[in-house]
Design an enzyme around this catalytic site. Sequence first.
Site, PDB file in Angstrom:
ATOM      1  N   ASN A  19      25.300  22.476  27.055  1.00  0.00           N
ATOM      2  CA  ASN A  19      25.259  21.952  25.683  1.00  0.00           C
ATOM      3  C   ASN A  19      25.986  20.808  25.430  1.00  0.00           C
ATOM      4  OD1 ASN A  19      25.186  21.684  22.921  1.00  0.00           O
ATOM      5  ND2 ASN A  19      26.496  23.591  22.450  1.00  0.00           N
TER       6      ASN A  19
ATOM      7  N   LYS B 298      26.266  19.112  22.870  1.00  0.00           N
ATOM      8  CA  LYS B 298      26.823  18.741  21.398  1.00  0.00           C
ATOM      9  C   LYS B 298      26.497  17.494  20.982  1.00  0.00           C
ATOM     10  CE  LYS B 298      29.959  22.278  22.492  1.00  0.00           C
ATOM     11  NZ  LYS B 298      31.074  22.894  22.113  1.00  0.00           N
TER      12      LYS B 298
ATOM     13  N   HIS C 211      24.354  29.059  17.777  1.00  0.00           N
ATOM     14  CA  HIS C 211      25.861  28.486  18.279  1.00  0.00           C
ATOM     15  C   HIS C 211      26.878  28.642  17.222  1.00  0.00           C
ATOM     16  CE1 HIS C 211      28.832  26.153  20.020  1.00  0.00           C
ATOM     17  NE2 HIS C 211      28.147  26.404  21.195  1.00  0.00           N
TER      18      HIS C 211
ATOM     19  N   GLU D  24      29.021  27.008  16.444  1.00  0.00           N
ATOM     20  CA  GLU D  24      29.570  25.840  15.553  1.00  0.00           C
ATOM     21  C   GLU D  24      28.384  25.769  14.375  1.00  0.00           C
ATOM     22  OE1 GLU D  24      29.588  22.856  18.704  1.00  0.00           O
ATOM     23  OE2 GLU D  24      31.684  23.851  19.538  1.00  0.00           O
TER      24      GLU D  24
ATOM     25  N   GLU E 128      29.355  34.074  23.469  1.00  0.00           N
ATOM     26  CA  GLU E 128      30.354  33.121  23.671  1.00  0.00           C
ATOM     27  C   GLU E 128      31.405  33.463  22.563  1.00  0.00           C
ATOM     28  OE1 GLU E 128      28.807  28.938  24.960  1.00  0.00           O
ATOM     29  OE2 GLU E 128      28.134  29.309  22.757  1.00  0.00           O
TER      30      GLU E 128
ATOM     31  N   SER F  58      34.623  27.670  27.655  1.00  0.00           N
ATOM     32  CA  SER F  58      35.577  27.198  28.771  1.00  0.00           C
ATOM     33  C   SER F  58      35.348  27.540  30.301  1.00  0.00           C
ATOM     34  CB  SER F  58      37.017  27.347  28.385  1.00  0.00           C
ATOM     35  OG  SER F  58      37.452  26.930  27.031  1.00  0.00           O
TER      36      SER F  58
HETATM   37  C1  PEP Z   1      29.882  25.900  23.908  1.00  0.00           C
HETATM   38  O1  PEP Z   1      29.973  25.282  23.018  1.00  0.00           O
HETATM   39  O2  PEP Z   1      28.603  26.342  23.892  1.00  0.00           O
HETATM   40  C2  PEP Z   1      30.800  25.895  25.076  1.00  0.00           C
HETATM   41  C3  PEP Z   1      30.690  26.997  25.673  1.00  0.00           C
HETATM   42  O3  PEP Z   1      31.707  24.787  24.895  1.00  0.00           O
HETATM   43  P1  PEP Z   1      32.912  24.885  26.019  1.00  0.00           P
HETATM   44  O4  PEP Z   1      32.598  25.264  27.491  1.00  0.00           O
HETATM   45  O5  PEP Z   1      33.459  23.593  25.933  1.00  0.00           O
HETATM   46  O6  PEP Z   1      34.042  25.881  25.688  1.00  0.00           O
END
Ligand code: PEP
Length: 252
Positions: free
Chosen positions: A9, A11, A97, A99, A169, A215
């Site tokens: 992703n 973003k 997601h 966000e 997530e 992460s």
């Molecule tokens: C995400 O935004 O879906 C995500 C998992 O971000 P990150 O890997 O940076 O934590």
Amino acid sequence: MRKNIVAGNWKMNNDLKATKKLVKQIRKSIKKAELNNTRVIIAPTFVNLSAAVKRSKKSKIEVAAQNMHQANNGAFTGEISAEMLKGVGVKTVILGHSERRAYFGETDAILAEKVNAALANKLEIIFCFGEELADRKAGNEEAVVESQIKNALFHLEADAFKNIVLAYEPVWAIGTGETASPEQAQDMHSFIRKTLADKYGNNVSDNVSILYGGSVKPANAQEIFSKPDVDGGLIGGAALKAEDFYSIITAF
Ligand code: PEP
């Protein structure tokens, strides 16, 4: 059929030039790699989807969108529909997601409508959900996840799950550098599979791919992906560097 998937992703990162460069790098890196049936998906911003689709042709890279509107067209300034995504060759869309939920007011009810619109337009969905830190501290993580899944997906027929990938997530692990332990991920993924089995039976729960996101990095991907109910990852930060993304793709 359950498949291993690594989805990046991007973003709101990468302009057109950077998009072309990163697609080229990923394409080159996976060309001769042993992917063990792992699907490789990238989700650039809307304006760069066309370019990414074009540059991914005849490669193993699939291109997804990060969001879409629930209506097919109309007076929704600034929005993009499922039809429009299909029109530029996109076959998958990320919905829900954290966000989108936190900054753009996407509720379970809106997400249920988006899910319907995506499926009606034959788009595959990567459906994201996960608890916040306060939920986990209070021991409510399973209840939160269960309600997110039920509210947005449980009006569907079993057959719809052939076109749905789930992405657990935990919000406290996204972009924070803090990762759920492989055991925490496995426990939640197994709970998700049980929730699906209770409603739809084992045929659905055994065959749906469930990704972990939060992460994931080259250093932890292998251990997380080795868990039996983890079928891959939705990757944020580490998907922006071709070497890191490649290490994660080949972590299975
Ligand atoms: C995400 O935004 O879906 C995500 C998992 O971000 P990150 O890997 O940076 O934590």
